[in-house]
Design an enzyme around this catalytic site. Structure first.
Site, PDB file in Angstrom:
ATOM      1  N   PRO A  42     -17.833 -36.813 -12.516  1.00 36.06           N
ATOM      2  CA  PRO A  42     -18.622 -36.978 -13.540  1.00 36.06           C
ATOM      3  C   PRO A  42     -17.576 -37.570 -14.930  1.00 36.06           C
ATOM      4  CG  PRO A  42     -18.950 -34.974 -12.745  1.00 36.06           C
ATOM      5  CD  PRO A  42     -17.925 -35.220 -12.244  1.00 36.06           C
ATOM      6  N   GLU A  43     -18.329 -38.535 -15.484  1.00 36.60           N
ATOM      7  CA  GLU A  43     -17.529 -39.465 -16.593  1.00 36.60           C
ATOM      8  C   GLU A  43     -18.061 -38.752 -17.749  1.00 36.60           C
ATOM      9  OE1 GLU A  43     -16.878 -43.563 -15.918  1.00 36.60           O
ATOM     10  OE2 GLU A  43     -16.929 -43.192 -13.841  1.00 36.60           O
TER      11      GLU A  43
ATOM     12  N   HIS B  87     -23.755 -21.536  -3.221  1.00 38.99           N
ATOM     13  CA  HIS B  87     -22.616 -22.016  -4.123  1.00 38.99           C
ATOM     14  C   HIS B  87     -22.770 -21.752  -5.560  1.00 38.99           C
ATOM     15  CE1 HIS B  87     -20.933 -23.802  -0.648  1.00 38.99           C
ATOM     16  NE2 HIS B  87     -21.906 -24.520  -0.329  1.00 38.99           N
TER      17      HIS B  87
ATOM     18  N   ARG C 266     -18.242 -28.338  -3.597  1.00 37.09           N
ATOM     19  CA  ARG C 266     -16.730 -28.595  -2.848  1.00 37.09           C
ATOM     20  C   ARG C 266     -15.791 -27.818  -3.712  1.00 37.09           C
ATOM     21  NH1 ARG C 266     -16.882 -34.909  -2.480  1.00 37.09           N
ATOM     22  NH2 ARG C 266     -18.896 -35.307  -3.106  1.00 37.09           N
TER      23      ARG C 266
ATOM     24  N   LYS D 199       2.243 -53.793 -22.195  1.00 40.67           N
ATOM     25  CA  LYS D 199       1.968 -53.022 -20.946  1.00 40.67           C
ATOM     26  C   LYS D 199       1.574 -54.041 -20.059  1.00 40.67           C
ATOM     27  CE  LYS D 199      -0.488 -48.887 -20.447  1.00 40.67           C
ATOM     28  NZ  LYS D 199       0.683 -47.951 -20.513  1.00 40.67           N
TER      29      LYS D 199
END
Length: 283
Positions: free
Chosen positions: A2-3, A100, A119, A162
């Site tokens: 998830p972001e 879970h 997981r 960079k």
């Protein structure tokens, strides 16, 4: 993983049930997730009141009146759902416990917040609220992309000289916190910048223009409830739907959606992650 938009969506879904609530009972059903749970975690949470529910990068932070803050990381498959609490016009009864369901918080008001993680790549930790900025998961994070500290001057300075690709630079959490693969791909397409271009070779004007684009992509994704590609669910159990508006992510071989562009979307693996882009529109 998830972001920022997915984590922010979950945080907002938890707000009505958790912020200001007293935890009547905390049930910890295993000793660890990605890492061991802190010592006496259930006892330290039970009886505590959540004074604020915040987000930092991809972490949810629940400040407690005990002087500690609960850090929550959803990981790859972690989900937090609310039951037994009024969410809009719907009353969600407590579901049958699942295999879970690793952490369960019952509030005095009758809400139940369940952390389910098949997981077990998620994590929880308790830290001193006053010194939380020194926590090892937080101390090196860059500015929030929706905050004032993330601006064109910051990004131009961070990219100066960079040599790494701009895609990699934007995924560097020390430069900007919370961005992930999906939203960087989408933002770079909107900005017309190739993910392969070295960050230091993008002109300051184009870097400056990228800042509001990143903000717009994230804001639209949050409004859509995030992107549900595999495991993401909102706190009410519903899917996000920003994935239906992807312009490049996951669209390898499909036509670019820029008007009059005849190119197909390409995919290239960068640092183990797939970058999706249009070779004609993004340079």
């Amino acid at each position: 993983m998830p972001e920022l938009p997915e984590v922010e969506t979950v945080r907002r879904g938890l707000l009505p049930a958790l912020e200001g609530a007293r935890i009547a009972k905390a049930s910890i059903n295993r000793p660890d997730l990605r890492w061991p749970f802190p010592e006496n975690m259930a006892a330290r949470l039970t009886g505590a009141t959540v004074t604020a529910l915040r987000r930092r990068s991809k972490y949810i932070l629940a400040d407690l009146d005990t002087g500690e803050t609960l850090l929550i990381h959803l990981g790859m498959s972690g989900r937090m759902t609310v039951s037994g609490d009024l969410l809009g016009q719907f009353h969600h009864q407590h579901p049958t416990p699942e295999k879970h369901d690793h952490v369960v918080l019952d509030t005095e008001a009758g809400a139940r917040i369940t952390f389910n993680d098949a997981r077990r790549f998620g994590a929880m930790d308790l830290m001193d609220t006053a010194t939380q900025d020194a926590h090892w998961l937080i101390r090196d994070l860059g500015p929030e992309p929706l905050g004032n500290a993330f601006n064109e001057d910051h990004l131009i300075a961070a990219f100066a000289g960079k040599r790494s690709p701009i895609k990699s630079a934007l995924l560097d959490q020390r430069i900007v916190a919370g961005l992930g693969n999906i939203y960087v791909c989408e933002a770079l397409w909107r900005a017309g910048i190739s993910p392969l271009r070295h960050a230091g070779r993008v002109t300051p004007a184009r870097v400056a223009a990228l800042v509001p684009i990143i903000r717009d992509v994230l804001a639209e994704a949050i409004e859509s409830g995030g992107s549900s590609l595999r495991d993401h669910r909102q706190a009410n159990g519903e899917l996000g739907y920003f994935q239906h508006t992807f312009r490049v992510y996951g669209r390898e071989g499909e036509s670019c959606q820029t008007p009059d562009c005849v190119q197909k979307i390409r995919r290239k693996v960068q640092s183990g992650r797939s970058s999706f882009y249009c070779p004609a529109c993004q340079r």
